[in-house]
Design a protein around this motif. Sequence first.
Motif, short mmCIF file in Angstrom:
data_model
loop_
_atom_site.label_atom_id
_atom_site.label_comp_id
_atom_site.label_asym_id
_atom_site.label_seq_id
_atom_site.Cartn_x
_atom_site.Cartn_y
_atom_site.Cartn_z
N ILE A 619 0.83 -1.19 0.00
CA ILE A 619 0.00 0.00 0.00
C ILE A 619 0.87 1.25 0.00
N ALA A 620 1.94 1.21 0.78
CA ALA A 620 2.85 2.36 0.82
C ALA A 620 3.43 2.59 -0.58
N ARG A 621 3.76 1.52 -1.27
CA ARG A 621 4.29 1.62 -2.63
C ARG A 621 3.24 2.23 -3.57
N PHE A 622 2.03 1.76 -3.42
CA PHE A 622 0.94 2.28 -4.25
C PHE A 622 0.78 3.79 -4.05
N MET A 623 0.79 4.23 -2.80
CA MET A 623 0.64 5.65 -2.52
C MET A 623 1.79 6.44 -3.14
N ASP A 624 2.97 5.86 -3.07
CA ASP A 624 4.14 6.47 -3.65
C ASP A 624 3.98 6.65 -5.15
N ARG A 625 3.49 5.60 -5.78
CA ARG A 625 3.26 5.65 -7.23
C ARG A 625 2.25 6.74 -7.58
N VAL A 626 1.22 6.84 -6.77
CA VAL A 626 0.20 7.86 -7.04
C VAL A 626 0.81 9.25 -6.90
N GLU A 627 1.53 9.45 -5.80
CA GLU A 627 2.10 10.77 -5.55
C GLU A 627 3.04 11.18 -6.69
N LYS A 628 3.92 10.26 -7.10
CA LYS A 628 4.86 10.56 -8.17
C LYS A 628 4.15 10.94 -9.46
N LEU A 629 3.14 10.13 -9.77
CA LEU A 629 2.41 10.37 -11.01
C LEU A 629 1.71 11.73 -10.99
N VAL A 630 1.06 12.01 -9.88
CA VAL A 630 0.29 13.25 -9.79
C VAL A 630 1.22 14.45 -9.94
N LEU A 631 2.34 14.42 -9.23
CA LEU A 631 3.24 15.56 -9.27
C LEU A 631 3.91 15.69 -10.64
N LYS A 632 4.24 14.55 -11.22
CA LYS A 632 4.89 14.56 -12.53
C LYS A 632 3.97 15.17 -13.58
N VAL A 633 2.75 14.67 -13.61
CA VAL A 633 1.80 15.15 -14.63
C VAL A 633 1.48 16.63 -14.39
N HIS A 634 1.43 17.01 -13.12
CA HIS A 634 1.16 18.42 -12.82
C HIS A 634 2.24 19.34 -13.39
N SER A 635 3.47 18.82 -13.48
CA SER A 635 4.58 19.66 -13.97
C SER A 635 4.57 19.80 -15.50
N TYR A 636 3.79 19.01 -16.19
CA TYR A 636 3.73 19.09 -17.65
C TYR A 636 3.09 20.40 -18.10
N LYS A 637 3.48 20.81 -19.32
CA LYS A 637 2.81 21.97 -19.93
C LYS A 637 1.91 21.46 -21.05
N ALA A 638 0.70 21.88 -21.05
CA ALA A 638 -0.23 21.42 -22.10
C ALA A 638 0.04 22.12 -23.40
N GLY A 639 -0.12 21.38 -24.51
CA GLY A 639 0.08 21.97 -25.83
C GLY A 639 -1.24 22.37 -26.45
N LYS A 640 -1.19 22.79 -27.73
CA LYS A 640 -2.41 23.16 -28.44
C LYS A 640 -2.87 22.00 -29.30
N ASP A 641 -4.17 21.96 -29.61
CA ASP A 641 -4.73 20.99 -30.54
C ASP A 641 -4.23 19.57 -30.28
N GLU A 642 -4.45 19.13 -29.07
CA GLU A 642 -3.96 17.81 -28.71
C GLU A 642 -4.85 16.72 -29.31
N ALA A 643 -4.20 15.61 -29.67
CA ALA A 643 -4.91 14.56 -30.38
C ALA A 643 -5.83 13.76 -29.46
N PHE A 644 -6.91 13.22 -30.01
CA PHE A 644 -7.76 12.31 -29.27
C PHE A 644 -7.99 11.08 -30.15
N GLY A 645 -7.13 10.10 -30.00
CA GLY A 645 -7.18 8.90 -30.84
C GLY A 645 -7.49 7.67 -30.03
N ALA A 646 -7.05 6.53 -30.53
CA ALA A 646 -7.36 5.25 -29.90
C ALA A 646 -6.80 5.17 -28.48
#
Length: 809
Positions: A619-646
């Motif tokens: 469970i501790a590992r799972f929480m760690d994975r969640v935290e890392k993912l959330v913070l990582k994705v938060h640091s991304y910059k969104a682009g324009k006209d992003e694709a929506f495919g399969a």
Amino acid sequence: MDFHSVEHKWQARWEKAKLNQFDKKSERKKWYVLEMFSYPSGAKLHIGHWYNYGPTDTYARFKRMQGFNVFQPMGFDAFGLPAENYAIKTGIHPKDSTEKNIATMEGQLRAMGAMFDWSAEVKTCEENYYKWTQWMFLQLYKKGLAYRKEAPVNWCPSCQTVLANEQAEGGRCERCGTEVVRKNLTQWFFKITDYAEELLSGLDALDWPEKTKNMQRNWIGRSTGCEIEFECDSGDKLRVFTPRCDTVFGVTYVVLAPEHPLARKLTTPEQAEAVEAYIAQTAKANEIERLSSTREKTGVFTGSYCTNPVNGKKIPVWLADYVLASYGTGAVMAVPAHDERDYAFATKYNLPIVKVIEKKGGETELPFTEDGIMVGSLQFDGLFGEEARAEVAAYISKLGKGGKKVNYRLRDWLVSRQRYWGAPIPVVHCPVCGDVPVPEKDLPVRLPYDVEFRPDGKSPLAKNEKFMHTVCPKCGGEAMRDPDTLDTFVCSSWYYLRYADAHNEREPFSREAVDKMLPVDVYVGGAEHACMHLLYARFFTKALRDMGYLDFDEPFRRLVHQGVILGPDGNRMSKSHGNIVSPDEYVETYGADAFRLYLMFGFSYTEGGPWNDDGIKAIARFMDRVEKLVLKVHSYKAGKDEAFGAEEKALEYAKNYAIDRVTKDTEAFSFNTALARIMEYVNALYKYDSLAEKNISLLKADVRDLVLMLAPFAPHFCEELHEAIGGKRFVFEERYPVADPKALVLDEKEYAVQVNSKIVCKAMVANGLANEEIEKLALSLPEVQEKLAGKTVKKCIVVAGRLVNLIVG
RNA sequence: GCCGCCGUGGCGAAAUUGGCAGACGUGCAGGACUUAGAAUCCUGUGCCGCGAGGCGUAGCGGUUCAAAUCCGCUCGGCGGCACCA
């Protein structure tokens, strides 16, 4: 993440914002989530508390995020024997130890981070609560539902004290091992039997575990049968109850319980000595011994005879302690041929055995206790089972010798306790006026602090002169108080009502508050209360309804029992097993959220099971994975006209599938599978994140939904993450994600293809394809063709979205 | 004795209620990163078999195109009641 500071931070903020309180002004639909309140023991919170309160809090928070106005109160069932026993042992006053324990426990309960509404806290040992417990007693008394009569108690001659049944297990005092004796005292009862029928029939409509409902049904023990009057030669009339009146022609004697009022009267002088000896002997035997079915039956002949009303036969009247005074009429017609107990007794004492029932199509071996065909029963010969009983009962009724009757095993509830630490019974005993209830305006009858609670043969309160001596409220003359206190189950029979209006000084609760907040929508607690607490609470609700204080019939709409967490060795945790696992070290190492997550993930909630350390690291590992993912994705910059495919479509399916299932599973208290679905979703997010090309704004939104989805399960952790990704309000002020049904529809699904019910291969089938098309598609598959060579298809079964099965021959 | 519940991998457990058994997680094995380990990541993992294939939800039997799921019996575990006539 530093769990401890995060926990403190959010607990303080929630508190300040009154986030955990029920919003009395809100228009949102109320949702009353109740956990059984705690007994304030000196020890710290154990795994059982966490297991009850942690997951249930997750449920409550989930309902809150769904938009309900959730009420989740907490309090203390503070009166009771353990505090008093502790006092006897240590000399520390029950009030002092209880108050101290409550203070400690409150702190620990707060540290769990559950959204308890402490503004509605109830402590049953406080005057402002037990005053109303006493008030309840008075209402029941007024309504004729409280009465006094003699009843036996377990008495330890060495400790000089009354023992509760559980302290007298095995017939010996749990403290000193002395043999327990029975002693008669005049005690108060609540007439719960008046409600037997309704308590039974009301169960059908409740959303409760079937097992619990069955236990209550069993406990109430409805039995339909017939009462039959046997006239004695003395002219006295003996009534017996039997569910088998079709055996009445086989009665060869009648048996009375030794305590039966006619026992002595029917004894002839020649038998007097034997009967007296027998009555004395059975009086000595305690309840436990008497109730043991393995014990050899004993009895004595009274010397008297009575007449069987259906055939005029004279039969002897016996006494035997296998007949219970407290059930039915306390007398039984004995049919040795068709009852095992009577058979054993008749064999031992050489009483006649007369067969009047025969097995349908077979040898009748005595004792034969199943339904059969009546024989040797005059005009009734040939009748069978239920029909036979109906005919006989009608005949007995026509004779004026009895008739149909329903009996219950349920006994009236004995509420007197010869104990100090409880609510005093608000009654005064006046030598002139008799039992006089204390006027409501004089409540509470205060429990005095200064009392000798060490046992010395009397109720502790009886020794307090100042408490005992009072004036009669009716005539003003000198009178004595009742020295007993109320069973603590009385306190817990109405606490869920008090929560709704905990600070009301004028009444136990206002009609308005109760109408608004009750009944309890979900009640969660241990299965050990199936028969006592839950039945008593139902009785109180029904009685209060009949007195006009409520207008609902059942206090708890839905009931859930959490399972039991056992020690790592598979035994119940106990000091003697030395297998107690304390939550503290885990909470210390991994945090409160991780601990409750593990409790939810590692067990099936209603089953429980042996404790196991390994899972909490996962469970501790799972929480760690969640935290890392959330913070990582938060640091991304969104682009324009992003694709929506399969890929995006697959991610949206994963998310909505998770939302859908987590919502259903949490509603069903299936926390382990809910978390499994969230883990799958996290895996899907990781997979998507690993792609070279990705839709950042979609990913960000999906990660935010992950935080919302997980929030009820890991409240502090998710508040922190929610804030980290820019949440402006509490995460619990956000709405729980709702699945988009459109995203749950896939273009194609994998079907299992079977030939003669054996799986041959898998095939992708487009959504919405007609059954004939699916069959055609299956037939075209090379793996199927191979199996089909030279055979014809007889039948094709298609299970939508799952499989296609070709039956060939 | 009676009533009720349960029995699924090495382990905790899933299975939309009759429709691909073993989701998710542990553990284990192999690999990547590392001087090394820890942590992390990837791959595999019900059992037997090199394989095609066969066998598998306590055991036996039945119903069904299809059974962990329904029915009957047997074994084992848990809970409740226990002389309630």
